[in-house]
Design a protein around this motif. Structure first.
Motif, short mmCIF file in Angstrom:
data_model
loop_
_atom_site.label_atom_id
_atom_site.label_comp_id
_atom_site.label_asym_id
_atom_site.label_seq_id
_atom_site.Cartn_x
_atom_site.Cartn_y
_atom_site.Cartn_z
N GLU A 182 0.83 -1.21 0.00
CA GLU A 182 0.00 0.00 0.00
C GLU A 182 0.87 1.26 0.00
O GLU A 182 0.57 2.24 -0.70
N LEU A 183 1.95 1.22 0.76
CA LEU A 183 2.79 2.41 0.88
C LEU A 183 3.50 2.75 -0.42
O LEU A 183 3.64 3.93 -0.77
N VAL A 184 3.97 1.74 -1.16
CA VAL A 184 4.65 2.05 -2.43
C VAL A 184 3.65 2.58 -3.46
O VAL A 184 4.03 3.33 -4.36
N ALA A 185 2.38 2.20 -3.31
CA ALA A 185 1.35 2.75 -4.20
C ALA A 185 1.06 4.21 -3.84
O ALA A 185 0.85 5.05 -4.72
N GLU A 186 1.06 4.52 -2.53
CA GLU A 186 0.79 5.89 -2.09
C GLU A 186 1.99 6.81 -2.29
O GLU A 186 1.83 8.01 -2.56
N HIS A 187 3.20 6.26 -2.15
CA HIS A 187 4.43 7.06 -2.25
C HIS A 187 5.39 6.37 -3.23
O HIS A 187 6.42 5.82 -2.83
N PHE A 193 10.63 2.46 0.98
CA PHE A 193 9.53 1.49 1.04
C PHE A 193 9.69 0.40 -0.02
O PHE A 193 9.38 -0.77 0.23
N TRP A 194 10.15 0.77 -1.21
CA TRP A 194 10.40 -0.24 -2.24
C TRP A 194 11.46 -1.23 -1.79
O TRP A 194 11.33 -2.45 -1.99
N ARG A 195 12.54 -0.69 -1.19
CA ARG A 195 13.62 -1.59 -0.73
C ARG A 195 13.10 -2.55 0.33
O ARG A 195 13.38 -3.75 0.28
N HIS A 196 12.34 -2.02 1.29
CA HIS A 196 11.78 -2.91 2.32
C HIS A 196 10.85 -3.95 1.71
O HIS A 196 10.81 -5.10 2.17
N LEU A 197 10.09 -3.56 0.69
CA LEU A 197 9.16 -4.51 0.06
C LEU A 197 9.94 -5.62 -0.66
O LEU A 197 9.56 -6.80 -0.57
N VAL A 198 11.01 -5.28 -1.35
CA VAL A 198 11.84 -6.29 -2.02
C VAL A 198 12.39 -7.28 -0.99
O VAL A 198 12.33 -8.50 -1.17
N VAL A 199 12.93 -6.75 0.11
CA VAL A 199 13.51 -7.61 1.15
C VAL A 199 12.42 -8.46 1.81
O VAL A 199 12.62 -9.65 2.09
N ALA A 200 11.26 -7.86 2.07
CA ALA A 200 10.16 -8.59 2.72
C ALA A 200 9.67 -9.74 1.84
O ALA A 200 9.44 -10.86 2.32
N LEU A 201 9.49 -9.48 0.55
CA LEU A 201 9.05 -10.54 -0.37
C LEU A 201 10.07 -11.66 -0.44
O LEU A 201 9.72 -12.85 -0.44
N HIS A 202 11.33 -11.29 -0.50
CA HIS A 202 12.39 -12.30 -0.54
C HIS A 202 12.38 -13.14 0.72
O HIS A 202 12.43 -14.37 0.67
N GLY A 203 12.30 -12.47 1.88
CA GLY A 203 12.30 -13.19 3.15
C GLY A 203 11.06 -14.04 3.34
O GLY A 203 11.09 -15.03 4.07
N ALA A 204 9.97 -13.69 2.65
CA ALA A 204 8.73 -14.48 2.75
C ALA A 204 8.71 -15.64 1.77
O ALA A 204 7.69 -16.33 1.66
N HIS A 215 12.36 -4.58 -10.60
CA HIS A 215 12.32 -4.08 -11.98
C HIS A 215 11.18 -3.08 -12.17
O HIS A 215 11.31 -2.14 -12.98
N GLN A 216 10.11 -3.23 -11.42
CA GLN A 216 9.01 -2.27 -11.49
C GLN A 216 9.44 -0.89 -11.02
O GLN A 216 9.20 0.12 -11.70
N VAL A 217 10.11 -0.82 -9.87
CA VAL A 217 10.54 0.48 -9.37
C VAL A 217 11.68 1.04 -10.23
O VAL A 217 11.79 2.26 -10.41
N ARG A 218 12.49 0.17 -10.78
CA ARG A 218 13.58 0.63 -11.66
C ARG A 218 13.01 1.34 -12.89
O ARG A 218 13.47 2.42 -13.28
N ARG A 219 11.99 0.74 -13.50
CA ARG A 219 11.35 1.37 -14.65
C ARG A 219 10.68 2.68 -14.25
O ARG A 219 10.75 3.69 -14.97
N LEU A 220 10.02 2.67 -13.08
CA LEU A 220 9.32 3.86 -12.61
C LEU A 220 10.28 5.03 -12.42
O LEU A 220 10.00 6.16 -12.86
N LEU A 221 11.41 4.79 -11.76
CA LEU A 221 12.37 5.85 -11.50
C LEU A 221 12.96 6.41 -12.80
O LEU A 221 13.19 7.61 -12.94
N GLY A 226 14.24 9.90 -14.63
CA GLY A 226 15.45 9.69 -15.42
C GLY A 226 16.62 9.21 -14.59
O GLY A 226 17.78 9.45 -14.94
N LEU A 227 16.33 8.53 -13.47
CA LEU A 227 17.37 8.08 -12.54
C LEU A 227 17.32 6.57 -12.38
O LEU A 227 16.28 5.94 -12.58
N ASP A 228 18.46 6.01 -11.98
CA ASP A 228 18.52 4.60 -11.61
C ASP A 228 18.27 4.47 -10.11
O ASP A 228 18.40 5.44 -9.36
N PRO A 229 17.91 3.27 -9.64
CA PRO A 229 17.71 3.08 -8.21
C PRO A 229 18.96 3.43 -7.41
O PRO A 229 20.09 3.32 -7.89
N GLY A 230 18.74 3.85 -6.17
CA GLY A 230 19.85 4.21 -5.29
C GLY A 230 20.65 3.01 -4.82
O GLY A 230 20.28 1.85 -5.05
#
Length: 352
Positions: A182-187, A193-204, A215-221, A226-230
Motif C-alpha cells: 500500500e505504501l509504495v502505491a501511495e508514495h 519502502f520499495w527496498r523494504h518490500l523487495v527484502v520482505a518478499l524475498h524473506g517471505a 524491476h518495477q521500481v527501476r522502470r518507474l524511476l 530519469g534516474l537509476d535506483p539508489g
C-alpha cells in the motif's frame, strides 16, 4: 493530550474539544504550537499567516487573535501565551502537544534500537505513529501551513521506514508485505519502502515477486525522474540474486566425507601408477639395438588399452600396475612404437 497538530488542528480532549473558530485564529495557534517555548517575532507571524501582502491593520489583527487565544486557555492549567518586545511565545507541558510527544517517543525508540532492543523500539515507533490522525494541519489555510504539514508528514514517513526496517530484522517479512504494498502505491518515488518490500518478499519466500518488484521500481524511476535506483535498493536486489546456500545437512556431510575418501584412494592409485609408468618410460628409452626389453604384464595391459580405444576399467588399471612377471626377449617392432604412443597420451593425466 490537549493540542494536536498531527492531523486537523484540535484543542482539548476528544470528548470536549475547544471550538477554535476562524482560519486566522487556527493559523496563529498552530504557528505558536510548532514553535512551542520559543519567541515568534511579530513580523514572522504576519508573514506566515497573512503572506507577502498583509493589510495595514495586520498588527492589530495579530493582537486580537492573541487575546482570543488567551481567553480560551485561561482555564487550562499550565498553558500560557506570553508577550515579548519582539513577539509572542506559547508555553505548555511537553506531554500536551502531540508533536513533542511524537519526537520523544521516536528518540527513545532510536536509542533502544541502537541498543539492539528491537521489539521495544518497534513498540515505541508504533505508539508514535498512532498519534497521526490525518494529514497534518489540513484544516489550517495559511502560507506556512502547507509546508509545515509536508514536513510533519515527512517525519511520519521516515519513522515508518525505520519501523519496517526493525520488523525485517525481527523476521516479520510476510506480515508487513500488505502494508508495504500500500505504501509504495501511495508514495511511489520513496525508495525506502520499495527496498523494504523487495527484502520482505524475498524473506517471505516470494523471490520471483521480489525480482519483479525491483524491476518495477527501476522502470518507474527511469520514466519519472530519469534516474537509476539508489545504492541501498540496488544492494537489496544483489542480495536477492546471491542467495546464501543452505547449510549442509548431516547426510550431506557424510556424502562429502565419502567423496573425500574416494579421492584419497584415487590419489594413491595415481601415485602408484606414476611410479610404474616412470619405470616403464625408462625401459622404453633404452638402446635401439634391434632388440626390445623384456615383456611385462604392464606392456600387455597397455596394448589392450590401445586396442580397446583406451576404455579401461579399474580392474585393468590395477592389473597394469602390478609387479612385472617373467621376462622374455622379443625383437623391436610396431608394437613398441604403439606402446610409446599410449604412454605419451596418458602422461598429462599423471603429471609425467
Amino acid at each position: 493530550m490537549r493540542f494536536r497538530l498531527l492531523g486537523p488542528l484540535t484543542v482539548g480532549s476528544e470528548d470536549s474539544p475547544l471550538d477554535i473558530r476562524g482560519n486566522r485564529l487556527r493559523a496563529v495557534l498552530a504557528l505558536l504550537l510548532i514553535n512551542s517555548g520559543a519567541v515568534v517575532p511579530m513580523d514572522d507571524i504576519i508573514k506566515a499567516v497573512w503572506g507577502e501582502t498583509p493589510p495595514r491593520t495586520v498588527r492589530t489583527q495579530v493582537q486580537v487573535q492573541i487575546s482570543t487565544l488567551r481567553a480560551l486557555f485561561q482555564s487550562i492549567e499550565g498553558v500560557k501565551i506570553s508577550t515579548h518586545p519582539a513577539g509572542y511565545s506559547l508555553h505548555a507541558p511537553p506531554g500536551e502537544i502531540d508533536v513533542l510527544v511524537f519526537d520523544q517517543l521516536v528518540q527513545r525508540g532510536r536509542a533502544l534500537s541502537a541498543g539492539r532492543q528491537l521489539d521495544a523500539a518497534a513498540a515505541l515507533f508504533r505508539e508514535a505513529l498512532e498519534l497521526y490522525h490525518g494529514p497534518p494541519l489540513c484544516n489550517v489555510d495559511a502560507p506556512f501551513a502547507q509546508l509545515a504539514g509536508v514536513r510533519l508528514q515527512e517525519r511520519r514517513l521516515d519513522v515508518l521506514g525505520e519501523l519496517f526496517g526493525l520488523e525485517l530484522r525481527l523476521g516479520r517479512h510476510q506480515e508487513i508485505v500488505p502494508t508495504l504494498t500500500e505504501l509504495v502505491a501511495e508514495h511511489p518515488l520513496r525508495e525506502t519502502f520499495w527496498r523494504h518490500l523487495v527484502v520482505a518478499l524475498h524473506g517471505a519466500g516470494r523471490r520471483g515477486e521480489a525480482i519483479a518488484t525491483y524491476h518495477q521500481v527501476r522502470r518507474l524511476l527511469r520514466e519519472e525522474l530519469g534516474l537509476d535506483p539508489g545504492r541501498e535498493l540496488v544492494a537489496a536486489y544483489r542480495d536477492l540474486l546471491e542467495e546464501e546456500p543452505t547449510a549442509p545437512s548431516t547426510v550431506d556431510r557424510e556424502a562429502l566425507a565419502a567423496t573425500l575418501d574416494c579421492l584419497r584412494l584415487t590419489e594413491q592409485l595415481l601415485r602408484d601408477l606414476r611410479r610404474q609408468l616412470e619405470a616403464l618410460s625408462l625401459s622404453l628409452a633404452g638402446p635401439a639395438d634391434g632388440c626390445r626389453g623384456p615383456e611385462s604384464r604392464a606392456h600387455d595391459s597397455m596394448t589392450a588399452v590401445a586396442d580397446e580405444d583406451q576404455t579401461t576399467s579399474q580392474s585393468t588399471v590395477m592389473e597394469w600396475v602390478e609387479p612385472s612377471r617373467s621376462r622374455t626377449e622379443k625383437s623391436c617392432g610396431p608394437e613398441q612404437f604403439r606402446l610409446a604412443r599410449v604412454l605419451t597420451s596418458i602422461r598429462p593425466v599423471v603429471g609425467l
